[in-house]
Design an enzyme around this catalytic site. Structure first.
Site, mmCIF file in Angstrom:
data_model
loop_
_atom_site.group_PDB
_atom_site.id
_atom_site.type_symbol
_atom_site.label_atom_id
_atom_site.label_comp_id
_atom_site.label_asym_id
_atom_site.label_seq_id
_atom_site.Cartn_x
_atom_site.Cartn_y
_atom_site.Cartn_z
ATOM 1 N N LYS A 33 48.803 38.896 31.877
ATOM 2 C CA LYS A 33 47.395 39.302 32.051
ATOM 3 C C LYS A 33 47.015 39.214 33.531
ATOM 4 O O LYS A 33 45.850 39.018 33.897
ATOM 5 C CB LYS A 33 46.459 38.403 31.219
ATOM 6 N N LEU A 74 38.058 39.526 31.795
ATOM 7 C CA LEU A 74 36.923 40.356 31.373
ATOM 8 C C LEU A 74 36.805 40.426 29.854
ATOM 9 O O LEU A 74 35.743 40.740 29.331
ATOM 10 C CB LEU A 74 37.063 41.757 31.972
ATOM 11 N N GLY A 117 37.231 36.739 40.796
ATOM 12 C CA GLY A 117 37.322 35.285 40.620
ATOM 13 C C GLY A 117 38.610 34.694 41.193
ATOM 14 O O GLY A 117 38.660 33.503 41.504
ATOM 15 N N GLU A 120 37.630 34.003 44.564
ATOM 16 C CA GLU A 120 36.715 32.851 44.543
ATOM 17 C C GLU A 120 37.499 31.545 44.427
ATOM 18 O O GLU A 120 37.178 30.548 45.080
ATOM 19 C CB GLU A 120 35.726 32.979 43.374
ATOM 20 N N GLU A 140 33.272 43.508 41.417
ATOM 21 C CA GLU A 140 32.157 43.182 40.520
ATOM 22 C C GLU A 140 31.153 44.337 40.439
ATOM 23 O O GLU A 140 30.596 44.616 39.373
ATOM 24 C CB GLU A 140 31.445 41.909 40.989
ATOM 25 N N ARG A 143 32.158 46.843 38.009
ATOM 26 C CA ARG A 143 32.174 46.339 36.625
ATOM 27 C C ARG A 143 30.757 46.021 36.125
ATOM 28 O O ARG A 143 30.563 45.563 35.008
ATOM 29 C CB ARG A 143 33.004 45.050 36.509
ATOM 30 N N GLY A 148 30.517 34.968 40.283
ATOM 31 C CA GLY A 148 29.909 33.843 39.562
ATOM 32 C C GLY A 148 30.635 32.530 39.790
ATOM 33 O O GLY A 148 30.234 31.488 39.289
#
Ligand code: 1HE
Length: 266
Positions: A33, A74, A117, A120, A140, A143, A148
């Site tokens: 993934k 996601l 992420g 991040e 982001e 999408r 976040g």
């Protein structure tokens, strides 16, 4: 902070750990993934950093497969309410803060996609190595979501608000060399050579005084966010505490008595 006493903690199968002396090598292990960060993985990161044994002095974070991380999983987002979304983001903040303001420095080795992420997460670590296959993106915008995992706080501190806006608005990517020029990485490495470089750096970091390493990762960034006067006070307190401990006295004595390494140009 909880410390591991007996056996190793149970981690999800998306995380693998190998101990090499004072260095723990933590690997994102969900290549099928593209190391998308699901809740299990993020909570596993928390467990890992909360239970680091005191014998671990530095961590190397790397990833299996062709990509460092495709960011947020996601498939978990599509079922989330607004309330759950806030809780989800706050959980990432909590976990990534435990990395950034933890006990030991973390060296990240990146390759392939370092996306959303994933970036991040890398930004919450202390030293970043980019293999030349690395590319960065913040998709982001396309999408319909927003960063976040603390990205809006950490990434502008590395590359500036303006560059982050460009990444998010236009969906452009930066390659490894651009990322290096802009401050997303500290080191570039040839393909397949990043992990060895990361381990070497972590081993070097692990030889520093643990209290100085703690001050570097916990105090330095906070001073940088303060006004000058508060920064000077905090710096002098930290300097006094650091130089006052036995470890510092021994290290300075070793140097003066010609037992310690000189500073060398590397
Ligand atoms: C995923 C994810 C994911 C892959 N969540 N499942 N992140 C993104 O918008 C990036 C989305 N991912 C990609 O653009 C591509 O996957 C990559 C460029 C990273 C890699 O491409 P590729 O061709 O090697 O792999 P793939 O075929 O796209 O993906 C392989 C599998 O991983 C596939 O699942 P499969 O069951 O069909 O095999 C993909 O669905 C799955 N996969 N990425 C879930 N992200 C705290 S807020 C943070 C906000 C964000 O991070 S936004 C950015 C989200």
């Amino acid at each position: 902070m909880a410390k591991r006493s007996g056996g190793a903690p149970t981690l999800p199968k998306s995380l693998k750990v190998e101990q090499r002396g004072a260095v723990a090598i933590l690997t994102l292990a969900r290549p099928e993934k593209r190391n998308a960060l699901n809740d299990m993985t993020v909570l596993g990161l928390e467990t890992f950093f909360e239970t680091l044994p005191t014998s671990t002095k530095a961590v190397v974070l790397n990833a299996q497969g062709d990509h460092f991380s495709a960011g947020l999983d996601l498939s978990e987002l599509k079922v989330m309410s607004t309330e759950d979304g806030i809780a989800h983001s706050r959980a990432w903040h909590r976990v990534f803060d435990k990395i950034e303001f933890g006990r030991v420095p973390v060296v990240t080795v990146m390759h392939g996609a370092v996306v959303g992420g994933g970036l991040e997460l890398a930004a919450a670590t202390h030293i970043r190595i980019a293999e030349r296959s690395t590319y960065y993106a913040l998709p982001e915008g396309s999408r319909g979501i927003f960063v976040g995992g603390g990205g809006s706080v950490r990434i502008p501190r590395l590359i500036g608000v303006s560059r982050m806006m460009d990444l998010m608005l236009t969906g452009r990517t930066y390659g490894a060399e651009e990322g290096q020029d802009f401050g997303l990485s500290h080191y570039l490495a040839e393909p397949g050579e990043g992990l060895a470089k990361g381990i070497a750096l972590a081993q070097r970091i692990a030889t520093n005084s643990p209290s100085t390493n703690f001050a570097i990762i916990n105090v330095l960034p906070r001073i940088a966010e303060q006004d000058r006067a508060s920064g000077y006070v905090m710096e002098s307190l930290t300097a006094a505490i650091a130089q006052g401990n036995d470890e510092a006295k021994k290290r300075i004595k070793d140097f003066l008595e010609k037992r310690a390494a000189k500073v060398k140009r590397t």
